[in-house]
Design a protein around this motif. Structure first.
Motif, PDB file in Angstrom:
ATOM      1  N   SER A  19       0.821  -1.256  -0.084  1.00  0.00           N
ATOM      2  CA  SER A  19       0.169   0.017   0.053  1.00  0.00           C
ATOM      3  C   SER A  19       1.050   1.213  -0.032  1.00  0.00           C
ATOM      4  CB  SER A  19      -0.728  -0.074   1.105  1.00  0.00           C
ATOM      5  OG  SER A  19      -1.593   1.153   1.226  1.00  0.00           O
ATOM      6  N   SER A  38      -4.685  -9.068  -7.778  1.00  0.00           N
ATOM      7  CA  SER A  38      -5.455  -8.800  -6.564  1.00  0.00           C
ATOM      8  C   SER A  38      -5.067  -7.502  -5.987  1.00  0.00           C
ATOM      9  CB  SER A  38      -5.219  -9.755  -5.412  1.00  0.00           C
ATOM     10  OG  SER A  38      -3.915  -9.790  -5.000  1.00  0.00           O
ATOM     11  N   GLU A  40      -5.759  -3.103  -5.415  1.00  0.00           N
ATOM     12  CA  GLU A  40      -6.433  -1.824  -5.936  1.00  0.00           C
ATOM     13  C   GLU A  40      -5.243  -0.950  -6.276  1.00  0.00           C
ATOM     14  OE1 GLU A  40      -9.583   1.369  -3.786  1.00  0.00           O
ATOM     15  OE2 GLU A  40      -9.490  -0.525  -3.108  1.00  0.00           O
ATOM     16  N   LYS A  42      -4.690   3.105  -7.936  1.00  0.00           N
ATOM     17  CA  LYS A  42      -5.411   4.453  -8.392  1.00  0.00           C
ATOM     18  C   LYS A  42      -4.209   5.114  -9.126  1.00  0.00           C
ATOM     19  CE  LYS A  42      -3.884   7.113  -4.347  1.00  0.00           C
ATOM     20  NZ  LYS A  42      -4.119   7.927  -3.294  1.00  0.00           N
ATOM     21  N   ILE A  57      -9.691   4.660 -10.569  1.00  0.00           N
ATOM     22  CA  ILE A  57      -9.206   3.408  -9.511  1.00  0.00           C
ATOM     23  C   ILE A  57      -9.776   2.037 -10.189  1.00  0.00           C
ATOM     24  CG2 ILE A  57      -9.993   2.478  -7.253  1.00  0.00           C
ATOM     25  CD1 ILE A  57     -10.864   5.361  -6.487  1.00  0.00           C
ATOM     26  N   TYR A  59      -9.268  -2.200 -10.238  1.00  0.00           N
ATOM     27  CA  TYR A  59      -9.406  -3.479  -9.300  1.00  0.00           C
ATOM     28  C   TYR A  59      -9.017  -4.571  -9.787  1.00  0.00           C
ATOM     29  CZ  TYR A  59     -12.312  -0.090  -6.659  1.00  0.00           C
ATOM     30  OH  TYR A  59     -12.795   0.869  -5.928  1.00  0.00           O
ATOM     31  N   LYS A  60      -9.199  -5.753  -9.236  1.00  0.00           N
ATOM     32  CA  LYS A  60      -8.886  -7.246  -9.631  1.00  0.00           C
ATOM     33  C   LYS A  60      -9.404  -7.324 -11.086  1.00  0.00           C
ATOM     34  CE  LYS A  60      -9.811 -12.042  -8.669  1.00  0.00           C
ATOM     35  NZ  LYS A  60     -10.215 -13.120  -7.591  1.00  0.00           N
ATOM     36  N   SER A  85      -1.099  -5.058  -3.389  1.00  0.00           N
ATOM     37  CA  SER A  85      -1.568  -5.654  -4.637  1.00  0.00           C
ATOM     38  C   SER A  85      -0.785  -6.465  -5.346  1.00  0.00           C
ATOM     39  CB  SER A  85      -1.954  -4.442  -5.661  1.00  0.00           C
ATOM     40  OG  SER A  85      -2.810  -3.621  -4.894  1.00  0.00           O
ATOM     41  N   ASN A 159     -17.880   1.029  -3.250  1.00  0.00           N
ATOM     42  CA  ASN A 159     -16.431   0.833  -2.705  1.00  0.00           C
ATOM     43  C   ASN A 159     -15.750   1.843  -2.879  1.00  0.00           C
ATOM     44  OD1 ASN A 159     -14.620  -1.119  -1.593  1.00  0.00           O
ATOM     45  ND2 ASN A 159     -13.932  -1.800  -3.462  1.00  0.00           N
ATOM     46  N   GLN A 164     -12.035   9.312  -2.105  1.00  0.00           N
ATOM     47  CA  GLN A 164     -12.059   9.042  -3.358  1.00  0.00           C
ATOM     48  C   GLN A 164     -13.358   9.536  -4.190  1.00  0.00           C
ATOM     49  OE1 GLN A 164     -11.851   5.015  -2.605  1.00  0.00           O
ATOM     50  NE2 GLN A 164      -9.681   4.879  -2.884  1.00  0.00           N
TER      51      GLN A 164
END
Length: 198
Positions: A19, A38, A40, A42, A57, A59-60, A85, A159, A164
């Motif tokens: 992160s 896997s 997230e 940005k 943003i 995702y998976k 990630s 989410n 965000q």
């Protein structure tokens, strides 16, 4: 997006990011295709006052940062891991080979880029002319449609953090909080245990 096994056939390497780690930075030359296994990610910029603006943003199973690969331009934004990630990376030349040899994947990439371009156009119009409630609701509705947010008993779980949402719509967090509360009163959103549902 693209099967991990196929990416590995073309030399894909899996990397782990913590992160807050930068995956690439604004102004870097694009040399790789990135796809999230896997986590997230940005994509963001900072203005002269240091305020963050989130471009998107991801995702998976989503890819990010690929438009500059096709036009040989520097990255216009940073890519940062929001949470720990796992990302598969292949070099630009191998990625282009993969597309040349797999027309159905080329079409998927074109559709994906078109959806993002459409989103940018819609949000640019929203940011320039619409009130905060409208901007927030438009972002949420688009995200439900495009990001496959999970449907629960209370509705679709949004989410995004308030921060965000602010960074994606060009609004201050305080304005986002007021807009969400107002939309809840109107019955457009639900807030349950501080989570937002549509």
């Amino acid at each position: 997006m693209i099967a991990v096994s196929l990416l590995e056939e073309y030399g894909g390497i899996i990397k782990n990011y913590k992160s807050g780690d930068f995956i690439f930075e604004e102004g870097n030359r694009p040399l790789h295709y990135y796809q999230i296994i896997s986590g997230e990610v940005k994509m963001n910029n900072y203005n002269d006052e240091g305020k963050e603006f989130i471009q998107g943003i991801f995702y998976k199973n989503q890819c990010f940062g690929e438009p500059p690969l096709f036009i040989d331009q520097m990255y216009p934004a940073n890519a940062v891991a929001v949470i720990d990630s796992e990302i598969i990376i292949i070099t630009k030349d191998k990625f282009l080979d993969l597309l040349k040899n797999n027309s159905e994947i080329s079409l998927k990439i074109i559709k994906n880029l078109s959806q993002r371009l459409y989103y940018k156009s819609v949000m640019a119009a929203e940011i320039s002319s619409q009130d905060p409630e409208h901007r927030v609701l438009r972002l949420i509705d688009y995200s439900i449609e495009q990001l496959n947010f999970k449907k629960e008993e209370a509705g679709f779980l949004i989410n995004f953090t308030r921060q965000q949402i602010g960074d994606l719509t060009g609004l201050r967090v305080e304005t986002v909080i007021r807009a969400i509360k107002s939309l809840e009163k109107k019955g457009d959103l639900k807030i349950i245990n501080r989570k937002v549902y549509r």
